[in-house]
Design a protein around this motif. Structure first.
Motif, mmCIF file in Angstrom:
data_model
loop_
_atom_site.group_PDB
_atom_site.id
_atom_site.type_symbol
_atom_site.label_atom_id
_atom_site.label_comp_id
_atom_site.label_asym_id
_atom_site.label_seq_id
_atom_site.Cartn_x
_atom_site.Cartn_y
_atom_site.Cartn_z
ATOM 1 N N ASP A 98 0.795 -1.221 0.000
ATOM 2 C CA ASP A 98 0.000 0.000 0.000
ATOM 3 C C ASP A 98 0.831 1.278 0.000
ATOM 4 N N THR A 99 2.130 1.161 -0.180
ATOM 5 C CA THR A 99 3.012 2.323 -0.238
ATOM 6 C C THR A 99 3.706 2.376 -1.596
ATOM 7 N N CYS A 100 3.710 3.554 -2.209
ATOM 8 C CA CYS A 100 4.417 3.734 -3.481
ATOM 9 C C CYS A 100 5.915 3.574 -3.225
ATOM 10 N N ALA A 101 6.537 2.634 -3.878
ATOM 11 C CA ALA A 101 7.961 2.359 -3.654
ATOM 12 C C ALA A 101 8.848 3.460 -4.227
ATOM 13 N N ILE A 102 8.280 4.346 -5.024
ATOM 14 C CA ILE A 102 9.083 5.406 -5.630
ATOM 15 C C ILE A 102 9.158 6.620 -4.708
ATOM 16 N N CYS A 103 7.991 7.112 -4.229
ATOM 17 C CA CYS A 103 7.991 8.306 -3.382
ATOM 18 C C CYS A 103 7.789 7.990 -1.899
ATOM 19 N N ARG A 104 7.469 6.734 -1.563
ATOM 20 C CA ARG A 104 7.279 6.266 -0.180
ATOM 21 C C ARG A 104 6.067 6.887 0.518
ATOM 22 N N VAL A 105 5.049 7.277 -0.243
ATOM 23 C CA VAL A 105 3.796 7.783 0.306
ATOM 24 C C VAL A 105 2.726 6.731 0.024
ATOM 25 N N GLN A 106 1.733 6.596 0.889
ATOM 26 C CA GLN A 106 0.668 5.625 0.650
ATOM 27 C C GLN A 106 0.006 5.904 -0.688
ATOM 28 N N VAL A 107 -0.293 4.839 -1.436
ATOM 29 C CA VAL A 107 -0.819 5.006 -2.791
ATOM 30 C C VAL A 107 -2.213 5.625 -2.809
ATOM 31 N N MET A 108 -2.978 5.522 -1.739
ATOM 32 C CA MET A 108 -4.308 6.122 -1.724
ATOM 33 C C MET A 108 -4.259 7.604 -1.360
ATOM 34 N N ASP A 109 -3.100 8.108 -0.993
ATOM 35 C CA ASP A 109 -2.886 9.544 -0.789
ATOM 36 C C ASP A 109 -2.166 10.094 -2.010
ATOM 37 N N ALA A 110 -2.167 11.398 -2.170
ATOM 38 C CA ALA A 110 -1.460 12.025 -3.291
ATOM 39 C C ALA A 110 0.047 11.904 -3.085
ATOM 40 N N CYS A 111 0.793 11.792 -4.192
ATOM 41 C CA CYS A 111 2.254 11.697 -4.118
ATOM 42 C C CYS A 111 2.835 13.049 -3.679
ATOM 43 N N LEU A 112 4.113 13.054 -3.387
ATOM 44 C CA LEU A 112 4.757 14.277 -2.902
ATOM 45 C C LEU A 112 4.677 15.415 -3.911
ATOM 46 N N ARG A 113 4.869 15.102 -5.187
ATOM 47 C CA ARG A 113 4.815 16.133 -6.228
ATOM 48 C C ARG A 113 3.414 16.748 -6.304
ATOM 49 N N CYS A 114 2.386 15.918 -6.305
ATOM 50 C CA CYS A 114 1.008 16.419 -6.382
ATOM 51 C C CYS A 114 0.623 17.179 -5.116
ATOM 52 N N GLN A 115 1.130 16.765 -3.972
ATOM 53 C CA GLN A 115 0.878 17.504 -2.733
ATOM 54 C C GLN A 115 1.507 18.890 -2.799
ATOM 55 N N ALA A 116 2.734 18.976 -3.305
ATOM 56 C CA ALA A 116 3.435 20.256 -3.396
ATOM 57 C C ALA A 116 2.773 21.203 -4.397
ATOM 58 N N GLU A 117 2.201 20.631 -5.467
ATOM 59 C CA GLU A 117 1.579 21.451 -6.508
ATOM 60 C C GLU A 117 0.064 21.571 -6.325
ATOM 61 N N ASN A 118 -0.458 21.137 -5.178
ATOM 62 C CA ASN A 118 -1.894 21.170 -4.880
ATOM 63 C C ASN A 118 -2.731 20.506 -5.972
ATOM 64 N N LYS A 119 -2.301 19.329 -6.421
ATOM 65 C CA LYS A 119 -3.023 18.551 -7.438
ATOM 66 C C LYS A 119 -3.467 17.217 -6.857
ATOM 67 N N GLN A 120 -3.900 17.206 -5.599
ATOM 68 C CA GLN A 120 -4.256 15.955 -4.937
ATOM 69 C C GLN A 120 -5.345 15.188 -5.690
ATOM 70 N N GLU A 121 -6.296 15.891 -6.299
ATOM 71 C CA GLU A 121 -7.395 15.228 -6.998
ATOM 72 C C GLU A 121 -6.927 14.537 -8.280
ATOM 73 N N ASP A 122 -5.837 15.023 -8.873
ATOM 74 C CA ASP A 122 -5.341 14.460 -10.137
ATOM 75 C C ASP A 122 -4.443 13.244 -9.944
ATOM 76 N N CYS A 123 -4.032 12.991 -8.719
ATOM 77 C CA CYS A 123 -3.089 11.903 -8.446
ATOM 78 C C CYS A 123 -3.837 10.570 -8.365
ATOM 79 N N VAL A 124 -3.602 9.697 -9.341
ATOM 80 C CA VAL A 124 -4.277 8.396 -9.391
ATOM 81 C C VAL A 124 -3.253 7.273 -9.240
ATOM 82 N N VAL A 125 -3.763 6.080 -9.033
ATOM 83 C CA VAL A 125 -2.921 4.899 -8.821
ATOM 84 C C VAL A 125 -2.877 4.082 -10.101
ATOM 85 N N VAL A 126 -1.713 3.512 -10.391
ATOM 86 C CA VAL A 126 -1.571 2.615 -11.538
ATOM 87 C C VAL A 126 -1.113 1.253 -11.013
#
Length: 102
Positions: free
Chosen positions: A37-65
């Protein structure tokens, strides 16, 4: 005639019961359909927005693959990863997208 009935047959008394069920509470558990349940690339939970999307306030656009290997990552993290290496960061199988979504 012999007693051939069940626990409450003609020859049994109510006091002969070992126990009686007075109350029952059902408990259910659930989990995400992911192996990790954790993204191995950014180390944030996959159901939360990644670090880049959090910094750019794009939480809604961050999806899981999800890959065919059943590993999951943030789509934005994985799209940058596959530009350098077209293999899953966890199992090193060739990266093939199984599905994308929340």
């Amino acid at each position: 005639m012999a007693d051939t009935g069940g626990d409450n047959g003609p020859g049994k008394k109510a006091a002969d019961k070992m126990f009686s069920l007075k109350k029952w509470n059902a408990v259910a558990m659930w989990s995400w359909d992911v192996e990790c349940d954790t993204c191995a690339i950014c180390r944030v939970q996959v159901m939360d927005a990644c670090l880049r999307c959090q910094a750019e306030n794009k939480q809604e656009d961050c999806v899981v693959v999800w890959g065919e290997c059943n590993h999951s990552f943030h789509n934005c993290c994985m799209s940058l990863w596959v530009k350098q290496n077209n293999r899953c960061p966890l199992c090193q199988q060739e990266w093939v997208v199984q599905r994308i979504g929340k």
